[in-house]
Design a protein around this motif. Structure first.
Motif, PDB file in Angstrom:
ATOM      1  N   PRO A 127       0.797  -1.230   0.000  1.00 22.91           N
ATOM      2  CA  PRO A 127       0.000   0.000   0.000  1.00 22.91           C
ATOM      3  C   PRO A 127       0.832   1.283   0.000  1.00 22.91           C
ATOM      4  O   PRO A 127       0.356   2.336  -0.391  1.00 22.91           O
ATOM      5  CB  PRO A 127      -0.832  -0.106   1.288  1.00 22.91           C
ATOM      6  CG  PRO A 127      -0.882  -1.566   1.578  1.00 22.91           C
ATOM      7  CD  PRO A 127       0.426  -2.118   1.113  1.00 22.91           C
ATOM      8  N   GLU A 185     -11.940   0.774  -6.510  1.00 25.38           N
ATOM      9  CA  GLU A 185     -11.228   1.069  -5.265  1.00 25.38           C
ATOM     10  C   GLU A 185      -9.976   0.205  -5.147  1.00 25.38           C
ATOM     11  O   GLU A 185      -8.903   0.676  -4.755  1.00 25.38           O
ATOM     12  CB  GLU A 185     -12.134   0.841  -4.053  1.00 25.38           C
ATOM     13  CG  GLU A 185     -13.301   1.805  -3.941  1.00 25.38           C
ATOM     14  CD  GLU A 185     -14.489   1.413  -4.830  1.00 25.38           C
ATOM     15  OE1 GLU A 185     -15.473   2.179  -4.874  1.00 25.38           O
ATOM     16  OE2 GLU A 185     -14.427   0.327  -5.471  1.00 25.38           O
ATOM     17  N   SER A 189      -6.213   1.740  -5.653  1.00 25.26           N
ATOM     18  CA  SER A 189      -5.394   1.599  -4.459  1.00 25.26           C
ATOM     19  C   SER A 189      -4.121   0.835  -4.782  1.00 25.26           C
ATOM     20  O   SER A 189      -3.027   1.181  -4.336  1.00 25.26           O
ATOM     21  CB  SER A 189      -6.179   0.879  -3.356  1.00 25.26           C
ATOM     22  OG  SER A 189      -5.389   0.755  -2.179  1.00 25.26           O
ATOM     23  N   PRO A 192      -2.073   3.745  -8.070  1.00 25.65           N
ATOM     24  CA  PRO A 192      -2.699   5.072  -8.164  1.00 25.65           C
ATOM     25  C   PRO A 192      -2.470   5.765  -9.502  1.00 25.65           C
ATOM     26  O   PRO A 192      -3.244   6.641  -9.877  1.00 25.65           O
ATOM     27  CB  PRO A 192      -2.036   5.851  -7.016  1.00 25.65           C
ATOM     28  CG  PRO A 192      -1.573   4.808  -6.053  1.00 25.65           C
ATOM     29  CD  PRO A 192      -1.171   3.641  -6.902  1.00 25.65           C
ATOM     30  N   LEU A 220      -9.801   8.433  -3.672  1.00 21.06           N
ATOM     31  CA  LEU A 220      -8.429   7.961  -3.465  1.00 21.06           C
ATOM     32  C   LEU A 220      -7.389   8.899  -4.072  1.00 21.06           C
ATOM     33  O   LEU A 220      -6.213   8.538  -4.181  1.00 21.06           O
ATOM     34  CB  LEU A 220      -8.271   6.569  -4.085  1.00 21.06           C
ATOM     35  CG  LEU A 220      -9.086   5.458  -3.435  1.00 21.06           C
ATOM     36  CD1 LEU A 220      -9.079   4.198  -4.301  1.00 21.06           C
ATOM     37  CD2 LEU A 220      -8.532   5.127  -2.047  1.00 21.06           C
ATOM     38  N   ARG A 223      -3.709   9.353  -2.986  1.00 20.67           N
ATOM     39  CA  ARG A 223      -2.725   8.274  -3.144  1.00 20.67           C
ATOM     40  C   ARG A 223      -1.796   8.504  -4.334  1.00 20.67           C
ATOM     41  O   ARG A 223      -0.755   7.855  -4.436  1.00 20.67           O
ATOM     42  CB  ARG A 223      -3.428   6.914  -3.286  1.00 20.67           C
ATOM     43  CG  ARG A 223      -3.840   6.318  -1.950  1.00 20.67           C
ATOM     44  CD  ARG A 223      -4.329   4.887  -2.063  1.00 20.67           C
ATOM     45  NE  ARG A 223      -3.390   3.967  -2.659  1.00 20.67           N
ATOM     46  CZ  ARG A 223      -2.302   3.474  -2.062  1.00 20.67           C
ATOM     47  NH1 ARG A 223      -2.005   3.860  -0.813  1.00 20.67           N
ATOM     48  NH2 ARG A 223      -1.517   2.620  -2.681  1.00 20.67           N
TER      49      ARG A 223
END
Length: 503
Positions: A127, A185, A189, A192, A220, A223
């Motif tokens: 992440p 999503e 994630s 990006p 998001l 990110r």
């Protein structure tokens, strides 16, 4: 019972989408059959060795759209060492490159046909990083599921030419819609940069982003900060060079991505005063960009500013970014932006450096922004020949771009004012042409060069030679060509005056 106007509109839209879908299928079949014979042979070789091979991604999308593609990207069930053995047979021991071997990618060329073949992959992401942990996969559908959008998640098996479309990308192409193969999503994630790609494809393809996909990108957006600046820059450049850059930039702003990668753009959405005494700087800048693009020379024409021109487009987009920092409300409700061109040039250079643009691009864009107001006042006061020479010399090799930026910067709705500005600039360009023909204005130099200055004044190389050179250049600007005799007189008079002052 008669249909409502809304029902009729929806039915017409569905009919149009169905028509485009049928057209896309026919077009794709024709394009796939027309692939080079070397590609069909490559497919037969993989099949003979018991492996799957499929054309994938952008080349398939472009074929469905009726566009040819210089890229031929393939995916395969074969492992890299098996792919290498086949490619070496295919191109008879010719050139082969394997810089992407750790990601399962090898490339080769035969008879001018360049191919890249990548083993099926699955990926997992940390992440905190955009870099995936790569593992080889076992199925074509699994490989397609990791791609950015459904329109890029189609493949054509070789040699059978079977279209593989597990995520209904063909329908999305017909609808001109960008949608992720998996939950947006998860997709954004994991990577990006795909959010930037969405805006880029809006510019390049004229597509819209599916609402759920857009909502995920907006949620998001922050990110994007983990992505390396050079990757963001590359996507921004592709967006600006697309056919619909305004639409792509609007997506960057509306999704909140510009807040992180180009914050100066949304910052131009200044709140208008109640009397609307100044323009919406954001909308004005987007309009200037469009108008500058319209003034580019046609692609392939060899014209002075051939389309697409990145420097001109960046300068047009950023020419007013200094306005928010310089806005002042004067007595009587007057709004001013004094020196915004100077401030904006510095701001643009700083932002482009942060995005890792090359030095030449940064220098040229900043200089155009700095000069974009120079023309104002020409129609009112008139310029001497000296002023025209300075305009040309200060612009240097950027003159043709400056012509286009200055013309594009007229967005007034007052037609009379617009016509007057256009006529004034026509006059300026005519005067530049006349002086250029008479004086070679694009290559203005003093009448004496550095060696001649040193010989006449009997001085060695140094600061004084540079000062003498600049003095003669000023005279050349002011009076036009002096000729060697007068130039020598002026030089000696300047030198005597300097020596007297020093004594």
């Amino acid at each position: 019972m008669t249909d409502s106007p809304q029902d009729l509109h929806m039915r017409e839209a569905d009919d149009e989408a169905a028509r485009r879908l049928d057209l896309a299928r026919c077009r794709a079949a024709t394009m796939f059959a027309a692939l080079p014979a070397e590609v069909h042979e490559l497919g037969e070789m993989f099949e003979a060795d018991g492996h799957e091979l499929a054309l994938v991604g952008g080349p398939v999308r472009d074929a469905v759209l009726g566009r040819s593609s210089a890229d031929l990207d393939f995916t395969t069930s074969a492992r890299p060492e098996q792919t290498e053995a086949i490619l070496r047979r295919w191109n008879d021991g010719g050139a082969l490159w394997d810089m992407g071997r750790e990601f399962g990618t090898l490339g080769a060329v035969r008879s001018g046909v360049k191919v890249e073949v990548t083993t099926y992959r699955t990926e997992s992401y940390d992440p905190t990083s955009r870099k995936p942990e790569v593992a080889f996969g076992d199925t074509l559908v699994g490989d397609l599921s990791r791609r950015d959008f459904t329109v890029n998640a189609m493949a054509v098996r070789l040699p059978s030419l079977e279209l593989v479309d597990p995520f209904d990308g063909l329908t999305d192409l017909a609808r001109r819609l960008l949608r992720t193969p998996v939950a947006p999503e998860q997709s954004f994630s994991d990577d990006p940069l795909r959010m930037m790609r969405a805006a880029r494809f809006v510019s390049q393809l004229g597509f819209a982003i599916e609402p759920a996909t857009a909502a995920a990108a907006a949620a998001l957006a922050e990110r994007i900060a983990i992505v390396a600046s050079e990757r963001v820059r590359d996507e921004l450049v592709k967006l600006l060079l697309g056919d619909h850059p305004r639409a792509g930039l609007v997506q960057l702003v509306d999704l909140g991505l510009a807040d992180h990668v180009l914050p100066e753009l949304p910052a131009m959405r200044l709140e208008l005063d109640e009397h609307h005494r100044h323009k919406d700087v954001y909308e004005h800048s987007l309009t200037v960009l469009e108008q500058a693009i319209d003034l580019e020379s046609p692609a392939g024409s060899g014209g002075p500013v051939e389309s697409p021109d990145l420097v001109l487009r960046l300068a047009a987009l950023l020419h007013d970014i200094g306005k928010p920092a310089t806005r002042r409300f004067e007595p009587g409700g007057v709004v001013t932006f004094r020196f915004h061109e100077t401030v904006g040039a510095k701001m643009a250079a700083k932002r482009l450096r942060a995005l890792t643009f090359d030095k030449d691009t940064i220098k040229q864009v900043a200089r155009l922004i700095e000069l974009h107001l120079r023309f104002h006042g020409y129609a009112d006061t008139g310029w001497t020949d000296s002023a025209v020479r300075r305009y040309v010399t200060d612009a240097g090799p950027l003159l043709e771009r400056l012509h286009r930026l200055t013309r594009a910067d007229v967005t007034t709705r007052n037609r009379r004012k617009a016509r007057a500005l256009a006529a004034a600039y026509d006059d300026l360009e005519a005067r530049i042409a006349e002086l250029a023909e008479a004086e070679e204005i694009g290559r203005i130099r003093p009448d004496l060069d550095g060696n001649e200055i040193m010989a006449l004044l009997d001085i060695p190389p140094g600061r004084e030679v540079g000062e003498a050179y600049r003095h003669l250049l000023e005279l050349r600007m002011e009076h036009g060509p002096l000729g060697p005799e007068r130039a020598e007189q002026e030089l000696r008079a300047w030198w005597e005056s300097r020596q007297a002052d020093a004594g």
